[in-house]
Design a protein around this motif. Sequence first.
Motif, PDB file in Angstrom:
ATOM      1  N   GLY A   1     -11.336  -0.593  -0.080  1.00  0.00           N
ATOM      2  CA  GLY A   1     -10.562  -0.968   1.084  1.00  0.00           C
ATOM      3  C   GLY A   1      -9.422  -0.011   1.303  1.00  0.00           C
ATOM      4  N   ASN A   2      -9.271   0.439   2.533  1.00  0.00           N
ATOM      5  CA  ASN A   2      -8.241   1.414   2.876  1.00  0.00           C
ATOM      6  C   ASN A   2      -7.337   0.836   3.958  1.00  0.00           C
ATOM      7  OD1 ASN A   2      -9.163   3.692   1.207  1.00  0.00           O
ATOM      8  ND2 ASN A   2     -10.977   3.601   2.527  1.00  0.00           N
ATOM      9  N   LEU A   3      -6.024   1.065   3.798  1.00  0.00           N
ATOM     10  CA  LEU A   3      -5.071   0.766   4.866  1.00  0.00           C
ATOM     11  C   LEU A   3      -5.035   1.979   5.767  1.00  0.00           C
ATOM     12  CD1 LEU A   3      -2.170  -0.920   2.803  1.00  0.00           C
ATOM     13  CD2 LEU A   3      -4.045  -2.009   4.038  1.00  0.00           C
TER      14      LEU A   3
ATOM     15  N   PHE B   1       6.930   0.426   7.250  1.00  0.00           N
ATOM     16  CA  PHE B   1       6.113  -0.068   6.141  1.00  0.00           C
ATOM     17  C   PHE B   1       5.619   1.141   5.363  1.00  0.00           C
ATOM     18  CE2 PHE B   1       6.232  -3.602   8.906  1.00  0.00           C
ATOM     19  CZ  PHE B   1       5.914  -4.744   8.183  1.00  0.00           C
ATOM     20  N   SER B   2       5.621   1.064   4.035  1.00  0.00           N
ATOM     21  CA  SER B   2       5.109   2.160   3.201  1.00  0.00           C
ATOM     22  C   SER B   2       4.647   1.589   1.880  1.00  0.00           C
ATOM     23  CB  SER B   2       6.205   3.215   2.961  1.00  0.00           C
ATOM     24  OG  SER B   2       7.310   2.638   2.277  1.00  0.00           O
TER      25      SER B   2
ATOM     26  N   ILE C   1      -1.843  -4.165  11.019  1.00  0.00           N
ATOM     27  CA  ILE C   1      -2.171  -3.126  10.028  1.00  0.00           C
ATOM     28  C   ILE C   1      -3.672  -2.856  10.132  1.00  0.00           C
ATOM     29  CG2 ILE C   1      -2.298  -2.594   7.559  1.00  0.00           C
ATOM     30  CD1 ILE C   1       0.181  -4.259   7.120  1.00  0.00           C
ATOM     31  N   GLY C   2      -4.020  -1.568  10.220  1.00  0.00           N
ATOM     32  CA  GLY C   2      -5.428  -1.194  10.254  1.00  0.00           C
ATOM     33  C   GLY C   2      -6.029  -1.219   8.862  1.00  0.00           C
TER      34      GLY C   2
ATOM     35  N   ILE D   1      -5.484  -6.386  10.791  1.00  0.00           N
ATOM     36  CA  ILE D   1      -4.863  -7.598  10.219  1.00  0.00           C
ATOM     37  C   ILE D   1      -3.408  -7.657  10.640  1.00  0.00           C
ATOM     38  CG2 ILE D   1      -6.434  -7.589   8.240  1.00  0.00           C
ATOM     39  CD1 ILE D   1      -4.151  -6.440   6.590  1.00  0.00           C
ATOM     40  N   TYR D   2      -2.798  -8.852  10.502  1.00  0.00           N
ATOM     41  CA  TYR D   2      -1.404  -9.059  10.942  1.00  0.00           C
ATOM     42  C   TYR D   2      -0.597  -9.678   9.799  1.00  0.00           C
ATOM     43  CZ  TYR D   2      -3.181  -8.179  15.620  1.00  0.00           C
ATOM     44  OH  TYR D   2      -3.755  -7.610  16.711  1.00  0.00           O
ATOM     45  N   VAL D   3       0.587  -9.104   9.618  1.00  0.00           N
ATOM     46  CA  VAL D   3       1.506  -9.610   8.593  1.00  0.00           C
ATOM     47  C   VAL D   3       2.840  -9.986   9.266  1.00  0.00           C
ATOM     48  CG1 VAL D   3       0.463  -8.325   6.707  1.00  0.00           C
ATOM     49  CG2 VAL D   3       2.315  -7.279   8.043  1.00  0.00           C
ATOM     50  N   THR D   4       3.586 -10.884   8.581  1.00  0.00           N
ATOM     51  CA  THR D   4       4.831 -11.404   9.167  1.00  0.00           C
ATOM     52  C   THR D   4       6.020 -11.029   8.302  1.00  0.00           C
ATOM     53  OG1 THR D   4       3.680 -13.276  10.136  1.00  0.00           O
ATOM     54  CG2 THR D   4       6.064 -13.507   9.856  1.00  0.00           C
TER      55      THR D   4
END
Length: 966
Positions: A73-75, A82-83, A130-131, A150-153
């Motif tokens: 899995g890759n971001l 974000f890092s 985030i891809g 995907i989505y983060v909060t």
Amino acid sequence: MFYRKIFYLLSIIIIAASFAIIVSEAQTSEPTNTQINSINFVSSQNTPVYPGSKNAQLRIEVLFNVNASNAIGNLSSLPPGFSPSSNSGYSSAARDLYGNQVYFINASDVVYFEYYLNVNSDVSPGTYPIGFSLSYTINSTTRETDYFTIYVTVSQYPPLMVKVVSSQWNPAGYPGTQNTQLQITIENDGNSTINSAVASLSLPSGFVYTGGSIQIGTLQSNSRTTISFSGINIDKSLSPGNYTFSITLNALMSTPDGVGYDAQGTITFTVQVESIPSYYYELNLLSLKWGAASPQPVYENSRYVQLSATFLNTGQYPIFSANGTANSEYFIPISNIDSYYGSISTGGTFTLSFYFDINSTSLSQLLSQNEVPVHFNVSYMINLGNNAYIVIFSNFTSFVGIENYVGVSNGTGVSLISSGWLSSYTVYPNTDNAIYTVQIANRLPFSINGINATLFLPSGFESNGCNYASAYYGTVLQSYSSSTLQFKFNVGNIPPGIYNATLLVDYIANTGGPGSRLFNLFQVQLNITGESNTLEVVDSSFPLSSADTFSLGDQFRLTIRNLGYDSMNYPVLTVNLPPGITYSNTNTSVFSILPYTPSVSLPSQLTVQSLQAYYQQVLSSSQQSSTQQSGIQKGSTITFSFPLNINVNSTGIYTANATLSFVDAWGNIRNTSISFQIPVLGNIRYIDVKVFGSLDIRSRYTNMTVVICNYGSSPAYNVYVTLSPPSTITSGASSSLLLATPSVFYIKEIPPNSNVSFPVTFAFNPLGAQSFSGASTIINYGVAPLNIQISYEDPQGNSKSFTTSLALSIEPFIDIALTGGQAVYSSNDIKVTGTLINYGSSTAYRVEVVGSTGKQTSSYFVGDIDPSSQYAFRVDIPASQYVPIVNITISYYNAFNENINRTLQLSVINQQVNETSATTTTSTSEMPEEYIIALFIVAIFLLGAGYIIYRMYKTHKKDIEKRLPE
């Protein structure tokens, strides 16, 4: 060529756009081999991620629908700010749910990919995309890649959450408390840590805070700390109760994962202000005097006089810095404020001094100048501890004396000792010549004379046409002596009540030389009593007997009690009778009459017209003083008696009106109205007594019926009938020939023209005797009187009684009775013993007792038996065997030589059987014939009963057998 180039260029652009659309659709289309199962983005402390969170964990769970291997899995893309963390990258191998890295993945397996990211502090809270791309191999050769977004909060920083656990004053919080401290315990109710904070206090109206903000150190989650605000002053006018305060906190905070941020919040809470305890008010005014060291006199014109007030600390706490003011409407202040600086311990005192001029103008308005009121307002401080203190305000009122110059005092010359009506008589409206007395005392150190007193009367009172009455006392009244003054005046037609009058006493005080003229004013009360309920009718009845309709001359009695008048002299009753009832002497319904027992010898009756003349005559001829008590006193009764003609056709209670005229204790003629009842209840003319049954006494007991008949128009109540049979005195003792049962009979009521009967039994007493004409011979027969006494009450309750007599004929008779009779079988004979008693009135001659068993007969000659005499006998009857019954015949002759026989039976006691059973065990006695017959009958009965029971059993058995199934 130009257009051809344009054509080629457009073709290339269209082909490139088509390819880009195909690639984009391939990337954005929903993958079928894999799908995102869940996304979890938390901080390193498993809390929400905030701006500035480091090493936040991103976990993506993927469900595979196909068999795959070597999944990576890759971001592919991260939002700005974000890092990856230093120990993490953009790629992650697949792991199973136990955290183990997996290479082969079966269909329906769930694996996750884990990344650690840093979020810059400048990232705003919100949701970010985030891809995420997932590469894997299927069929061992084909490499597939699925693309996801995907989505983060990123969450807001946690707010400042602080609550007040408790709040209290230290040392106390009362109205007027100064420099006290407020202690508040707070608790960090949030998840973030308060690294430091500044607390600012906001107070409601009535509170003043002289301090500043409070610095608070580190406060972990769920930890508490206490902050204190010192230097708070509470206004003295504040009412006790609950008041709302607030604290504003500016805090440096950090989240559980160490992200620091600023926060601000305000918390409110209530604090109670209590009432000042009573033990703080323990300052008492110990003494008050004119002057400094020693008391000095002060007069109504004194100026610049010093008033010293000494106060005592009786409380539990020391007092310091007391301030006081003094005021009085009778003083002109020169300096009415003073202070005391220093500490006054418990039990200590301090003195405040004030200076005044005496206001003689105000003093002249007082009836008494002995003492005048002074009002003090004192404030003092009490140390509560911890540099806090309270200011207590206390008010005192005391009295200080003002000396009078001799002979000019308005309050100590003449004093009023007592006042009231002469001899404590009662005064009613419309009273003339009433006398009011006052007793005064000379309280001056010298005598007074020329006392001229004036009583100013209220409205409704007059004396000789004036609204005042005067009295003069010309004799010298020595010092500390008293005298009585009398005022005579008239009381008009006024309502009863208490009226105020003013008494002015004008006199000369012998102070030397011509003396001094002084005045004194007093308020007295005139009590006027109403004439209601002054008379009470005690009795109104016909004393001889109850009255009947159409009766003439029945004597009527009226008794009246004096409840209110001090005395009633020369009373006269004027009666107004109801219709149908007249005064027998004049046959009129209105008449006047004197009492039944008048106090003076006067005519027994008066006419209404001559009543006024009668009083003029008795008053002019009377030598009594108008204020001397005589006649009918208070609480006594007066009785009038007069005959009445009752000309009414029905019984009932009739009401008559009357006026009682008399001369009261003041010499006034009074007329008081009363009403009374005339009971016409009917009458009992006579009671008749009848006796039914034989009046001849021929046996020991004789029964009769007594009938009581009421002939009249009213019932007879509580009737008692007493029967007194004939009796005489023999040898000093009284004895009766006959005894009646019952001898007294009670009848509750006998209606008019009705009768009541009851049975009576007369028993002849052979021990009784009767003598005739004083002879000593005892005769037990003849004619004897029966006295019957009747007592009853008529409808008015009057008791009546009378006695009547009936003649009873007591004929000679013989009544022989056997007592103690006994027959005993023993030794071949039957011994019969007993006692014969003659209960009759005549002698039984030649008495003989004959005993018979049917086969054998024996006799015993007794002789003559006089009345009430007794003789014992014994008859031995031969008997060869036991006989259960013997016949006893008593034979005698009466006075006429007539033979009379009386036969009775006695059961025989077998004494021989008892003796044989006690001494011999082998002998048998012959069974009597009667016993054999009885046993035979019992045997036949038992045999017949057994046969019937057997037949019933056979019949019942057959019925049961028929009911049983085959």
